[in-house]
Scaffold this motif. Structure first.
Motif, PDB file in Angstrom:
ATOM      1  N   ARG A 196       0.757  -1.136   0.048  1.00  0.00           N
ATOM      2  CA  ARG A 196      -0.005  -0.176   0.503  1.00  0.00           C
ATOM      3  C   ARG A 196       0.874   1.402   0.082  1.00  0.00           C
ATOM      4  N   ASP A 197       2.308   0.949   0.960  1.00  0.00           N
ATOM      5  CA  ASP A 197       3.104   2.538   0.414  1.00  0.00           C
ATOM      6  C   ASP A 197       3.404   2.370  -0.924  1.00  0.00           C
ATOM      7  N   ARG A 198       3.910   1.500  -2.061  1.00  0.00           N
ATOM      8  CA  ARG A 198       4.119   1.272  -2.615  1.00  0.00           C
ATOM      9  C   ARG A 198       3.194   2.327  -3.647  1.00  0.00           C
ATOM     10  N   ASP A 199       2.065   1.839  -3.761  1.00  0.00           N
ATOM     11  CA  ASP A 199       0.837   2.425  -5.059  1.00  0.00           C
ATOM     12  C   ASP A 199       0.573   3.779  -4.137  1.00  0.00           C
ATOM     13  N   VAL A 200       0.434   3.968  -3.256  1.00  0.00           N
ATOM     14  CA  VAL A 200       0.718   5.949  -3.138  1.00  0.00           C
ATOM     15  C   VAL A 200       1.550   6.285  -3.783  1.00  0.00           C
ATOM     16  N   LEU A 201       3.242   5.908  -3.969  1.00  0.00           N
ATOM     17  CA  LEU A 201       4.285   6.470  -4.076  1.00  0.00           C
ATOM     18  C   LEU A 201       4.357   6.351  -5.541  1.00  0.00           C
ATOM     19  N   LEU A 202       3.145   5.383  -5.998  1.00  0.00           N
ATOM     20  CA  LEU A 202       4.218   5.135  -7.290  1.00  0.00           C
ATOM     21  C   LEU A 202       2.536   5.801  -8.485  1.00  0.00           C
ATOM     22  N   LEU A 203       1.637   6.116  -8.082  1.00  0.00           N
ATOM     23  CA  LEU A 203       0.559   5.794  -8.336  1.00  0.00           C
ATOM     24  C   LEU A 203       0.915   7.661  -8.465  1.00  0.00           C
ATOM     25  N   MET A 204       1.549   8.104  -7.664  1.00  0.00           N
ATOM     26  CA  MET A 204       1.987  10.269  -7.495  1.00  0.00           C
ATOM     27  C   MET A 204       2.844   9.901  -8.566  1.00  0.00           C
ATOM     28  N   ALA A 205       3.982   8.751  -8.594  1.00  0.00           N
ATOM     29  CA  ALA A 205       4.985   8.881  -9.888  1.00  0.00           C
ATOM     30  C   ALA A 205       4.768   8.940 -10.385  1.00  0.00           C
ATOM     31  N   LEU A 206       3.895   7.847 -10.958  1.00  0.00           N
ATOM     32  CA  LEU A 206       4.631   7.216 -12.358  1.00  0.00           C
ATOM     33  C   LEU A 206       2.859   7.866 -13.606  1.00  0.00           C
ATOM     34  N   GLY A 207       2.050   7.828 -12.170  1.00  0.00           N
ATOM     35  CA  GLY A 207       0.857   8.459 -12.873  1.00  0.00           C
ATOM     36  C   GLY A 207       0.916   9.625 -12.794  1.00  0.00           C
ATOM     37  N   GLY A 208       1.305  10.287 -12.196  1.00  0.00           N
ATOM     38  CA  GLY A 208       0.989  11.525 -11.743  1.00  0.00           C
ATOM     39  C   GLY A 208      -0.470  12.296 -11.594  1.00  0.00           C
ATOM     40  N   LEU A 209      -0.942  11.456 -10.461  1.00  0.00           N
ATOM     41  CA  LEU A 209      -2.020  11.882  -9.734  1.00  0.00           C
ATOM     42  C   LEU A 209      -2.173  12.261  -8.281  1.00  0.00           C
ATOM     43  N   ASP A 210      -2.748  13.357  -8.572  1.00  0.00           N
ATOM     44  CA  ASP A 210      -2.661  14.308  -6.626  1.00  0.00           C
ATOM     45  C   ASP A 210      -3.218  13.519  -5.855  1.00  0.00           C
ATOM     46  N   HIS A 211      -3.602  13.561  -4.723  1.00  0.00           N
ATOM     47  CA  HIS A 211      -3.807  13.560  -3.607  1.00  0.00           C
ATOM     48  C   HIS A 211      -4.946  12.866  -3.539  1.00  0.00           C
ATOM     49  N   HIS A 212      -5.879  13.830  -4.115  1.00  0.00           N
ATOM     50  CA  HIS A 212      -7.303  13.365  -4.052  1.00  0.00           C
ATOM     51  C   HIS A 212      -7.612  11.884  -4.941  1.00  0.00           C
ATOM     52  N   GLU A 213      -6.943  12.621  -6.415  1.00  0.00           N
ATOM     53  CA  GLU A 213      -6.892  11.564  -7.244  1.00  0.00           C
ATOM     54  C   GLU A 213      -6.350  10.020  -6.285  1.00  0.00           C
ATOM     55  N   ILE A 214      -5.169  10.352  -5.725  1.00  0.00           N
ATOM     56  CA  ILE A 214      -5.130   9.071  -5.155  1.00  0.00           C
ATOM     57  C   ILE A 214      -5.645   8.407  -3.788  1.00  0.00           C
ATOM     58  N   ALA A 215      -6.877   9.046  -3.558  1.00  0.00           N
ATOM     59  CA  ALA A 215      -7.492   8.701  -2.482  1.00  0.00           C
ATOM     60  C   ALA A 215      -8.170   8.028  -2.867  1.00  0.00           C
ATOM     61  N   ALA A 216      -8.759   8.447  -4.681  1.00  0.00           N
ATOM     62  CA  ALA A 216      -9.790   7.867  -4.809  1.00  0.00           C
ATOM     63  C   ALA A 216      -9.982   6.740  -5.517  1.00  0.00           C
ATOM     64  N   THR A 217      -8.784   6.055  -6.261  1.00  0.00           N
ATOM     65  CA  THR A 217      -8.372   5.507  -6.543  1.00  0.00           C
ATOM     66  C   THR A 217      -8.307   4.188  -5.684  1.00  0.00           C
ATOM     67  N   LEU A 218      -7.255   4.251  -4.743  1.00  0.00           N
ATOM     68  CA  LEU A 218      -7.786   3.349  -4.088  1.00  0.00           C
ATOM     69  C   LEU A 218      -8.571   3.521  -2.992  1.00  0.00           C
ATOM     70  N   GLY A 219      -9.303   4.234  -3.102  1.00  0.00           N
ATOM     71  CA  GLY A 219     -10.740   4.454  -1.793  1.00  0.00           C
ATOM     72  C   GLY A 219     -10.318   4.047  -0.732  1.00  0.00           C
ATOM     73  N   ILE A 220      -9.355   5.070  -0.112  1.00  0.00           N
ATOM     74  CA  ILE A 220      -9.461   5.403   1.348  1.00  0.00           C
ATOM     75  C   ILE A 220      -8.918   6.563   1.385  1.00  0.00           C
ATOM     76  N   PRO A 221      -8.909   7.502   2.556  1.00  0.00           N
ATOM     77  CA  PRO A 221      -9.506   8.693   2.766  1.00  0.00           C
ATOM     78  C   PRO A 221      -8.493   9.359   2.204  1.00  0.00           C
ATOM     79  N   TYR A 222      -8.824  11.118   1.812  1.00  0.00           N
ATOM     80  CA  TYR A 222      -6.811  11.990   1.146  1.00  0.00           C
ATOM     81  C   TYR A 222      -6.405  12.143   2.629  1.00  0.00           C
ATOM     82  N   GLY A 223      -7.146  12.683   3.623  1.00  0.00           N
ATOM     83  CA  GLY A 223      -5.601  12.611   5.288  1.00  0.00           C
ATOM     84  C   GLY A 223      -5.093  10.897   5.178  1.00  0.00           C
ATOM     85  N   THR A 224      -5.283   9.904   4.850  1.00  0.00           N
ATOM     86  CA  THR A 224      -4.509   8.796   5.432  1.00  0.00           C
ATOM     87  C   THR A 224      -3.391   9.540   3.421  1.00  0.00           C
TER      88      THR A 224
END
Lengths: 196, 337
Positions: free
Chosen positions: A144-172
């Protein structure tokens, strides 16, 4: 790199296309044309090109079959995030492939006995060492750590988008990303507190 | 290191570029899933009527013949539109109304697919004294790895000589020459479609041919007549036609197969000097129930002072436009299928 979030107009168009595709399935292909290249890029950056072909293709087949279930809703946001979410779940199924790939990248060739004379050699070995240390750090991360890091680095997703992608809260997402990046920077021997 | 260096480094280390991300294969798989979506076993879509190539050799718009053939959707007779409204609508007030109704009808049609996109048309050209007729049939394989076919049949001195050959690619859209891949990517929004056609026109700028609105009309008509476009794409084509200036209804007309439809015409006239000039009409004959394009005709009239007017016309009459699983066969001058 993959771009930042699509402009609002394009994101709204995604929703319109997806909605239209429920009654007119061929409309869905427009989403494939728009997002396949970046989904493939994300998948092959984690898994290598060969496995990425299947993952990218399967992402859109799954998305197509589930297109009626997509719910824009509050904070659930973009079609693009949804596609990355499906792709990420598929990437999880290839965990061993991903681990092997990072470990292979982490192997650094032995230093020659006397590297001192050639500056280029020194620079190259340094670059390879950093690359190797980064790959080792990635291999050591929880999924789950890889996911947030690589969605940002490789997908260019911002924090809100990563939250939507993984179904976790923005703060997390924010706290997890901070922690992971600190860890990675420490592994690279860089000031770990220097994170935005 | 700045605060994005870890992210940049990750990209540098992990991202590998590739020549081919195999999107075509993935797209084909998706298209298969799209075609199979909610559809029970498909039936072949041939019309069962007999018809014959009456009127071959006369070569002009006014030729009359006897038999009506239903086209495209596979129904032998016109059916009521799915919303249950009357088939006999009030006569359209103008071309725009007619074409917009065509768009609405087109986008309601179900998307179909099959092993081949099959189109057959009959071309008539030449003058009254020296007419020519040719049958053309295309089978474009839906899967790019399968073989596509091209059939031609020439009428000469009463003898019909057909041939059937393998072909690498098939082009659509008249002078626009869109490839099957480009057809798949055509926008479903008329303004976006217009932009795509204009870009094609610029790309073809070095070659002779129509420009501007003439080009848009001809290229769009070509797409409607022959391209394996989706219902939404066809609707965009009709809407684009409706937006062009100089497009009018010119009553009904009968094609060389004897089918009658609404004549949608774009008229273009150029006056020369000293009593000379030329006019060109591009006509579409469009079925009033199904809104299918039955025929496209181009009539060029040139007048020179002191000489009789010269008229050249060419007509393409579309007899088959369908997805099919049946294998290509030698073209026939008088098909009974």
């Amino acid at each position: 790199m993959n771009g930042p979030a699509p402009p609002e107009a394009e994101a709204a168009d995604d929703l319109a296309v997806l909605a239209a595709s429920r009654a007119n399935p061929d409309r869905f292909v427009a989403l494939f044309d728009r997002y396949y290249p970046e989904i493939h890029r994300y998948a092959r950056s984690r898994l290598g090109a060969e496995v990425a072909d299947d993952v990218a293709s399967e992402t859109f087949l799954i998305a197509f079959r589930r297109r009626a279930e997509f719910d824009p809703g509050v904070g659930a946001g973009l079609v693009r995030s949804w596609l990355y979410g499906i792709a990420t779940n598929l990437v999880h199924r290839h965990r061993r492939t991903e681990d092997r790939r990072y470990r292979a990248l982490a192997r650094v060739p032995d230093e020659p006995d006397d590297p001192g004379h050639d500056e280029r050699v020194v620079v190259r070995l340094s670059a390879e060492r950093i690359r190797g240390e980064l790959a080792a750090a990635l291999a050591a991360l929880h999924e789950r750590d890889r996911d947030v890091l690589l969605l940002m680095a490789l997908g260019g997703l911002d924090h809100h988008e990563i939250a939507a992608t993984l179904g976790i809260p923005y703060g997390t997402v924010c706290s997890r990303l901070n922690r992971v990046r600190r860890k990675v920077r420490a592994a690279l021997g860089v000031d770990p507190t220097d994170v935005d | 290191m700045n605060d994005m260096d870890d992210i940049n480094l990750i990209r540098t280390v992990l991202v590998e570029e590739v020549d081919d991300d195999h999107r075509d294969t993935a797209r084909s798989k998706l298209l298969e899933a799209v075609a199979m979506d909610g559809v029970p076993a498909r039936r072949p879509q041939k019309s069962k009527r007999r018809w014959s190539l009456i009127g071959a050799g006369t070569g002009l718009v006014a030729a009359a013949a006897a038999v009506v053939v239903a086209l495209g959707t596979g129904s032998a007779t016109p059916t009521a539109p799915p919303d249950g409204s009357q088939v006999e609508a009030a006569a359209p007030a103008n071309a725009q109304e007619f074409l917009l109704a065509a768009a609405t009808r087109a986008e309601r049609a179900p998307a179909r697919s099959g092993k081949y996109w099959h189109v057959r048309w009959v071309m008539h050209w030449g003058s009254e004294s020296d007419p020519s007729t040719r049958v053309v049939e295309q089978w474009q394989a839906a899967d790019a790895r399968q073989q596509s076919w091209w059939g031609v049949g020439e009428f000469k001195d009463g003898v019909f000589t057909p041939s059937l050959d393998k072909v690498k690619r098939v082009g659509y859209g008249w002078e626009a020459e869109f490839s099957p891949a480009e057809i798949r990517n055509l926008p479903t929004d008329p303004a976006a479609l217009r932009a795509v056609l204009e870009a094609k026109s610029k790309a073809n700028a070095a070659e002779p041919g129509p420009t501007g609105d003439d080009y848009l009309f001809a290229a769009t008509a070509g797409l409607l007549a022959r391209a394996p476009a989706t219902p939404a794409q066809l609707a965009a084509c009709y809407r684009l036609l409706a937006s062009l200036p100089g497009v009018e209804l010119a009553g009904t007309a009968t094609d060389s197969e004897g089918r009658t439809g609404m004549l949608v015409r774009r008229h273009d006239a150029e006056a020369g000097t000293g009593g000379s000039g030329r006019t060109e009409d591009v006509d579409l004959i469009i079925d009033q129930q199904t809104y299918q394009v039955l025929a496209t005709t181009k009539i060029l009239r040139a007048t020179f002072a002191g000489h009789p007017a010269q008229t050249l016309s060419s007509q393409s009459v579309y007899t088959h436009r369908e997805w099919t699983d049946e294998e290509p066969t030698m073209p026939s001058g008088t098909p009974t299928k």
